[in-house]
Design an enzyme around this catalytic site. Structure first.
Site, PDB file in Angstrom:
ATOM      1  N   GLU A 112       4.706  68.911   0.612  1.00 58.16           N
ATOM      2  CA  GLU A 112       3.979  67.680   0.763  1.00 58.16           C
ATOM      3  C   GLU A 112       4.175  66.893  -0.572  1.00 58.16           C
ATOM      4  OE1 GLU A 112       3.209  66.783   3.752  1.00 58.16           O
ATOM      5  OE2 GLU A 112       3.261  68.578   4.601  1.00 58.16           O
ATOM      6  N   ASP A 229      22.028  35.738  -4.013  1.00 57.29           N
ATOM      7  CA  ASP A 229      20.696  35.656  -4.830  1.00 57.29           C
ATOM      8  C   ASP A 229      20.780  36.068  -6.224  1.00 57.29           C
ATOM      9  OD1 ASP A 229      17.570  35.611  -4.751  1.00 57.29           O
ATOM     10  OD2 ASP A 229      17.862  37.720  -5.097  1.00 57.29           O
ATOM     11  N   ASP A 365      16.663  42.001  -3.171  1.00 55.60           N
ATOM     12  CA  ASP A 365      17.250  40.997  -3.412  1.00 55.60           C
ATOM     13  C   ASP A 365      18.713  40.971  -2.324  1.00 55.60           C
ATOM     14  OD1 ASP A 365      16.713  41.185  -6.470  1.00 55.60           O
ATOM     15  OD2 ASP A 365      16.909  43.078  -6.150  1.00 55.60           O
TER      16      ASP A 365
END
Length: 399
Positions: A112, A229, A365
């Site tokens: 976990e 971008d 991005d």
């Protein structure tokens, strides 16, 4: 295998040539008992079955109990093939980091997902021995710092193995579909495919399989457009879209992402996509820079066909929310597809989420570049001019 030194012939992973010290644990003492201990030693509620787990009964030399938790073990001593003895310590996250500090160990198993500070403590415990750390979990906590480290920060020292429901071959197709349908939509991909879940805050709560498509040659009559971008410390990103106007479907066909590089280097990588490819770009492309001309001008000087003005919708607006909602609407109506080989795009798609109602502007991005291109879809152009020659007809007799 590490505790006993008994490796099967087919095993080509790491082998320890000596007895080892291992720490294994989960979120609580009860979960450690019911998970790790059950798998390694045997069912905790039947002491007579201890020794039916992965560690052979003949190799269990001794064991000590954990105080305060019924049938929970604290340590297990294991016979190693060298004649030495390995030691397994069973711990839990709720004991706190201090309980994991004392030992120098060869191997740590987190069953976990553990807190980030505990994860780094596990690494520290293995530094002196050049040991290994393993985690096994379903990523229901989403793109946490630990998950990001494995999925978004490539390193030769780390690897990820994903098991999906399709790897559980004992299920029939009907049983798989029933299991998948039993989970809520926002957990479905995490539980069945290992895709980090972002719960109700996910911006695109869409199953990845619904938008993924294998790459194929783009028809010449589909117009294309690129989106940019700009970045430096965060990456500069680019995406190419192809538009099937007959079905009004957008295909994301190419992706690029690179940090700390100049426009010269980015342009060199992107120009092969097509010298005439039109490029949409954001408002900061017009900002002056200390190094000289603004970014848009710098890319134009490198031969890239940037559109005359920054990306906006047809009415002149540039709302981020409007762009995201159009992308989501297309995904949900089967009008948005992404080539399966653009792995960076899917990394951002899985991470993109809101916090307190606001879009988290991190690791987005490529998605931003894609959104700019979609906003300027009206400026998409054919990759090459297609000429049509009309056949000659005898029009005599027509009025």
């Amino acid at each position: 295998m590490h505790l006993t030194g008994q490796y099967p012939e087919w095993w080509d992973g790491r082998r320890f040539e000596k007895a080892v010290v291992v720490i294994a644990g989960s979120e609580s003492a009860e979960l450690t008992r019911d998970g790790v201990q059950r798998l390694l030693v045997g069912p905790p509620d039947r002491e007579e079955d201890w020794g039916t787990g992965f560690i052979p009964q003949s190799a269990i030399v001794a064991r000590t109990r954990r105080m305060g938790v019924s049938n929970a073990l604290d340590t297990v001593t294991v016979q190693h093939v060298t004649g030495e003895r390995s030691t397994l310590y069973l711990k839990s996250y709720d004991q706190g980091r201090s309980k994991w500090q004392a030992n120098t160990v060869d191997f740590v198993w987190f069953d976990e997902e553990c807190p980030e500070d505990l994860y780094f403590e596990g690494i520290t415990r293995t530094n002196a021995t050049k040991g290994s750390v393993m985690m096994t979990f379903t990523p229901l906590r989403g793109m946490s710092a630990v998950v990001q480290r494995y999925l978004l920060e490539p390193s030769k020292d780390r690897t990820t193995v994903t098991m999906t429901i399709d790897d559980a071959e004992h299920y029939s197709d009907e049983e798989r579909n029933k299991i998948i349908a039993s989970y809520p939509a926002h957990e479905r991909e995490a539980r069945t495919k290992g895709v980090p879940s972002l719960g109700s805050g996910r911006i695109f709560p869409v199953e990845e399989s619904l938008i993924t498509i294998a790459p194929f040659p783009i028809p010449d009559h589909w117009p294309r457009i690129g989106g940019l971008d700009f970045g430096w410390d965060h990456p500069t990103a680019a995406a190419e879209l192809a538009w099937d106007r007959d079905s009004d479907t957008i295909y994301v066909t190419k992706g690029y992402r690179r940090r700390e590089a100049t426009p010269v280097l980015h342009a060199a990588s992107l120009k092969p996509w097509g010298e005439k490819l039109p490029w949409a770009w954001p408002h900061d492309g017009n900002n002056d820079t200390a190094a000289g001309p603004n970014l848009a001008s710098q890319y134009r000087s490198q031969g890239m066909n940037l559109l005359p003005d920054r990306a906006t919708f047809e009415d002149g607006s540039n709302s981020v929310e409007a762009g995201l909602m159009e992308m989501l609407d297309r995904m949900q109506t089967n009008r948005w597809k992404v080539f399966s080989n653009i792995s960076e795009w899917f990394e951002e798609f899985r991470l993109y989420h809101r916090k307190n109602g606001k879009v988290v502007k991190e690791i987005d991005d490529l998605l931003s570049a894609t959104r700019y291109a979609m906003m300027m879809l009206r400026s998409a152009e054919l990759p090459k001019q297609v000429a049509f020659k009309m056949p000659k007809r005898d029009l005599r007799g027509f009025i």
